[in-house]
Design a protein around this motif. Structure first.
Motif, PDB file in Angstrom:
ATOM      1  N   ARG A 123       0.819  -1.217   0.000  1.00 55.34           N
ATOM      2  CA  ARG A 123       0.000   0.000   0.000  1.00 55.34           C
ATOM      3  C   ARG A 123       0.854   1.268   0.000  1.00 55.34           C
ATOM      4  N   SER A 174       4.645  13.807  -1.857  1.00 53.94           N
ATOM      5  CA  SER A 174       4.288  12.401  -2.067  1.00 53.94           C
ATOM      6  C   SER A 174       3.684  11.806  -0.794  1.00 53.94           C
ATOM      7  N   ALA A 177       0.138  13.076  -0.685  1.00 50.68           N
ATOM      8  CA  ALA A 177      -0.694  12.359  -1.659  1.00 50.68           C
ATOM      9  C   ALA A 177      -1.088  10.999  -1.090  1.00 50.68           C
ATOM     10  N   LEU A 178      -0.133  10.347  -0.416  1.00 50.53           N
ATOM     11  CA  LEU A 178      -0.424   9.042   0.185  1.00 50.53           C
ATOM     12  C   LEU A 178      -1.512   9.185   1.262  1.00 50.53           C
ATOM     13  N   ARG A 180      -3.831  11.415   1.465  1.00 47.90           N
ATOM     14  CA  ARG A 180      -5.129  11.662   0.815  1.00 47.90           C
ATOM     15  C   ARG A 180      -5.729  10.366   0.282  1.00 47.90           C
ATOM     16  N   GLU A 181      -4.859   9.534  -0.337  1.00 47.16           N
ATOM     17  CA  GLU A 181      -5.359   8.250  -0.857  1.00 47.16           C
ATOM     18  C   GLU A 181      -5.892   7.384   0.272  1.00 47.16           C
ATOM     19  N   LEU A 182      -5.181   7.389   1.395  1.00 46.32           N
ATOM     20  CA  LEU A 182      -5.602   6.557   2.524  1.00 46.32           C
ATOM     21  C   LEU A 182      -6.949   7.040   3.071  1.00 46.32           C
ATOM     22  N   ARG A 183      -7.096   8.371   3.126  1.00 45.26           N
ATOM     23  CA  ARG A 183      -8.382   8.925   3.559  1.00 45.26           C
ATOM     24  C   ARG A 183      -9.499   8.383   2.658  1.00 45.26           C
ATOM     25  N   ASP A 184      -9.271   8.431   1.335  1.00 47.38           N
ATOM     26  CA  ASP A 184     -10.331   8.054   0.402  1.00 47.38           C
ATOM     27  C   ASP A 184     -10.567   6.544   0.355  1.00 47.38           C
ATOM     28  N   GLU A 185      -9.480   5.766   0.400  1.00 41.74           N
ATOM     29  CA  GLU A 185      -9.636   4.313   0.260  1.00 41.74           C
ATOM     30  C   GLU A 185     -10.062   3.650   1.549  1.00 41.74           C
TER      31      GLU A 185
END
Ligand SMILES: Nc1ncnc2c1ncn2[C@@H]1O[C@H](COP(=O)(O)OP(=O)(O)OP(=O)(O)O)[C@@H](O)[C@H]1O
Ligand SMILES: [Mg+2]
Length: 336
Positions: A123, A174, A177-178, A180-185
């Motif tokens: 991840r 970076s 960005a990670l 943010r992705e974790l928040r969304d996923e």
């Protein structure tokens, strides 16, 4: 979701936290900013239950964590993962072993640990560094490992205390960005403690400013940047310093770039019958709204109320006016 109410922490006779109220919805990122010594790290340590609050409640998914004891408290701690500045990885353990640490601590079966560590490393995009030691990783990679470790127990809240401090801008970007992705996923609620306004602009849905143990201003970033007469707003969108021509008043104005006419400056000048000089400006995209902030140089003979009215007609708001005399004083004595 995390809801903090009336949180107070006293150390001896000092109140380090003084009645903190803060609510962050699920799958949102909140940033807490504030000067050194404001109480940010104390807030982080109190939220992740490393320290007991003196009073107040910390409710995560409907449960007040401060009321728990013993085994219940240990289980509740799993709800909150933490990432610190400098990652705090154990030097003698590999990346994979560091990520596995909280899982071992909670006694998960070995096969489950292996499976989760693999997933987590994948991840954060560091499967190929699984057997490296922290000294063999870059600062950004170490933080990614720390994030993976923070997520190992599948917390609903991830706390980050200055996790990007000292990283270069690309690496910081970076990591953000990670997150943010974790928040969304994973729909994880993230609380980011930082002194870097770039971090707030780059990632936060909501922002709160802590000063001497109190939250003195908070709100959604998109709304805060539109506020006038707000310290947070000025910090988020600072107007660059200007070389000031002698004899002009300075007008600091702001506007929503999506709503004003591109010809507003020329029109306002015609309406009030003086030329307006554009001294410095910044139009910035922040949390979906485009805010312009400019410093105009204006001849002092202008009628202040007419100019203000002409600006309002165009949708421009006046933030501050500094008269020419005051400007001259400042230029002569920059220390004042
Ligand atoms: N255990 C303690 N005993 C006494 N004072 C403490 C204790 N912990 C923190 N403080 C004080 O509380 C204040 C807030 O400290 P804290 O570390 O939370 O600030 P901070 O906002 O994280 O600052 P920085 O930006 O420098 O990291 C400081 O004045 C600190 O000296
Ligand atoms: Mg701190």
């Amino acid at each position: 979701m995390i809801e903090i109410a009336g949180l107070t922490k006293s150390c001896g006779s000092t109140r380090v936290l003084d009645g903190i109220d803060l609510r962050v919805e699920s799958a949102r990122i909140a940033a807490v900013v504030g000067p050194s010594g404001a109480g940010k790290s104390t807030l982080a340590r109190t939220i992740n239950l490393l320290e007991r609050p003196t009073s107040g409640s910390i409710v995560v998914n409907g449960r007040d964590l401060t009321a728990l004891q013993g085994r219940e408290l240990r289980t509740a701690r799993r709800e909150i993962g933490t990432v610190f500045q400098q990652a705090n990885l154990l030097r003698r353990l590999t990346a994979a072993q560091n990520v596995a640490l909280p899982l071992r601590h909670h006694g998960l079966p070995e096969a489950e640990i292996r499976r989760r560590v693999y997933e987590l490393l994948e991840r954060v995009d560091l499967l190929n560094r699984a057997s490296h030691y922290p000294s063999q990783l870059s600062g950004g990679q170490r933080q990614r490992i720390a994030i993976a470790r923070g997520l190992a127990l599948r917390p609903s809240v991830l706390l980050s205390d200055e996790a990007t401090a000292g990283l270069d801008p690309d690496t910081t970007a970076s990591i953000l960005a990670l997150l943010r992705e974790l928040r969304d996923e994973l729909q994880v609620t993230i609380l980011v403690i930082t002194h870097e306004m770039d971090v707030v602009r780059g990632i936060a849905d909501v922002v709160a400013r802590l000063d001497r143990g109190r939250i003195v201003e908070q709100g959604p970033v998109a709304e805060v940047v539109r506020r006038s007469d707000s310290d947070l707003s000025r910090a988020l969108l600072p107007v660059p310093a200007v070389a000031v021509p002698a004899g002009l008043d300075l007008w600091q104005v702001r506007y929503d770039a999506a709503r004003v006419s591109p010809y507003w400056l020329a029109r306002v000048g015609r309406t009030v019958g003086v030329d307006l000089a554009l001294l410095s400006g910044l139009v910035e995209e922040s949390a979906g709204s485009t805010v312009g902030r400019l410093t105009l140089g204006v001849e002092p003979r202008v009628d202040v109320e007419s100019l203000r009215a002409a600006l309002v007609t165009e949708g421009i708001e006046t933030e501050a006016i500094t008269r020419a005399a005051v400007v001259a004083e400042r230029v002569e004595d920059p220390a004042a």
